[in-house]
Design an enzyme around this catalytic site. Structure first.
Site, mmCIF file in Angstrom:
data_model
loop_
_atom_site.group_PDB
_atom_site.id
_atom_site.type_symbol
_atom_site.label_atom_id
_atom_site.label_comp_id
_atom_site.label_asym_id
_atom_site.label_seq_id
_atom_site.Cartn_x
_atom_site.Cartn_y
_atom_site.Cartn_z
ATOM 1 N N GLU A 79 1.130 39.330 59.926
ATOM 2 C CA GLU A 79 1.863 38.130 59.532
ATOM 3 C C GLU A 79 1.030 36.848 59.589
ATOM 4 O O GLU A 79 1.393 35.840 58.970
ATOM 5 C CB GLU A 79 3.104 37.970 60.411
ATOM 6 N N GLU A 110 -3.452 58.846 71.030
ATOM 7 C CA GLU A 110 -3.692 57.948 72.158
ATOM 8 C C GLU A 110 -4.515 58.625 73.264
ATOM 9 O O GLU A 110 -4.989 57.969 74.182
ATOM 10 C CB GLU A 110 -2.382 57.419 72.727
#
Length: 272
Positions: A79, A110
Site C-alpha cells: 500500500e 517457515e
C-alpha cells in the site's frame, strides 16, 4: 514453560456458546491488544527512529516473516507506493514461500532455514539496510536464521514477536515483544497477535512516512492518482492548499504535475 501464544484459551466449550456470547468474548479479548501495544511504545519508537535513519541515508527496510504476520507485512508494503508515492524497493517484505504465493499459505516454508538469507542476498542486502523479523511465536526458523545471518553481516535488525525471551528477539537490535496473552482459540495467532501486528505495521510505516516528508499537515501530498476517488481527494486538497476556487483548474494542474506536492511546488515557483 508454555509460550504465551500457545497457552490455553481463557474460554472453553465454545461450541455451546451463542453468537452473542462469542462476539462479546472476542471483543473483550481484542480490547487487550491496544493496551499491550501501549506497554511497548518506547521500543516501537526506537525501531521507527532506526528505520528513518536508515532510509534517510539511502538504505532500505525489509520485513522478514511467515504465517499471518508475514502476509500482513506484505499488505503493508504493497500500500505504501500508492498512499505515499514511495518508490518501490525502499520498503520491502520477504515472505516465506514467496510474496507471489500470498494466498497459498505455505506454512511449511517457515521451517526453511536457508531461504531468508538467500533472498536477502539476492536483494543485495547491506549494512545500509534494516531487517525486521515478524513472528508471533518468536521461534520461526525462517526468521531466526535470517536475522542471525543479518547480525553476522553487521546488518541492523528488529523484530515483532508475541512471547518473551524468544530466539528471534535474541537476534534483534530493536526487539518489540507485544504480549497479547492466550488467544481466544488456543494457539490461533491470526487473532490477537495478528491484530497487534497489523496495528504495529500501521503505526510504524505511517510514522516512518511522516518522518520522511511524505505527509504535509495531515494530507497525503504524494498520493498516486490511480482512480476517481483519489483524484477527487487530490483536487480538493490542492484547492484548499493553493486557495484555488475552480475545481477543473485545480484538476488540470494536478494532472499536469502528477501529485499535490509537485503542483504546489510549481505554483510557489511561479509566484517567485
Amino acid at each position: 514453560m508454555i509460550p504465551i501464544t500457545e497457552q490455553s484459551s481463557l474460554y472453553d466449550n465454545l461450541e455451546t456458546k451463542s453468537v452473542q456470547e462469542l462476539t462479546s468474548a472476542i471483543n473483550q479479548e481484542d480490547h487487550k491488544v491496544a493496551k499491550a501495544i501501549e506497554e511497548v511504545l518506547p521500543q516501537v519508537n526506537d525501531l521507527i527512529t532506526s528505520i528513518v535513519s536508515k532510509l534517510k541515508n539511502g538504505g532500505r527496510m525489509f520485513y522478514l516473516g511467515a504465517g499471518s504476520g508475514g502476509r500482513l507485512s506484505v499488505l503493508d508494503v504493497i500500500e505504501l507506493p500508492t498512499t505515499y508515492g514511495l518508490p518501490k524497493g525502499i520498503y520491502n517484505a520477504i515472505l516465506a514461500g514467496g510474496e507471489d504465493r500470498l494466498i497459498d499459505a505455505l506454512e511449511e516454508m517457515e521451517d526453511d532455514i536457508n531461504e531468508a538469507w538467500s533472498r536477502l542476498s539476492t536483494a543485495n542486502i547491506s549494512e545500509k539496510d534494516i531487517v525486521v523479523g515478524i513472528s508471533a511465536s518468536g521461534s520461526t526458523p525462517f526468521v531466526v536464521e535470517g536475522l542471525k545471518q543479518c547480525r553476522a553481516h553487521n546488518i541492523t535488525t528488529g523484530c515483532i514477536v508475541s512471547n518473551l525471551n524468544s530466539l528471534i528477539a535474541a537476534q534483534a537490535d530493536y526487539p518489540i515483544e507485544v504480549l497479547t496473552g492466550p488467544e481466544f482459540i488456543t494457539g490461533s495467532t491470526r487473532m490477537k497477535c495478528g491484530t497487534a501486528q497489523k496495528m504495529l505495521f500501521d503505526m510504524i510505516s505511517t510514522s516512518v512516512m511522516i518522518q520522511m516528508g511524505r505527509i504535509e499537515g495531515n494530507n497525503m501530498i504524494h498520493v498516486k492518482l490511480i482512480n476517481d476517488k483519489i483524484m477527487d481527494r487530490g483536487v480538493k486538497m490542492l484547492m484548499k492548499k493553493a486557495d484555488i476556487e475552480n475545481y477543473e483548474a485545480a484538476k488540470s494542474l494536478l494532472l499536469q504535475y502528477g501529485t499535490v506536492k509537485n503542483a504546489m511546488e510549481k505554483l510557489v515557483k511561479n509566484q517567485d
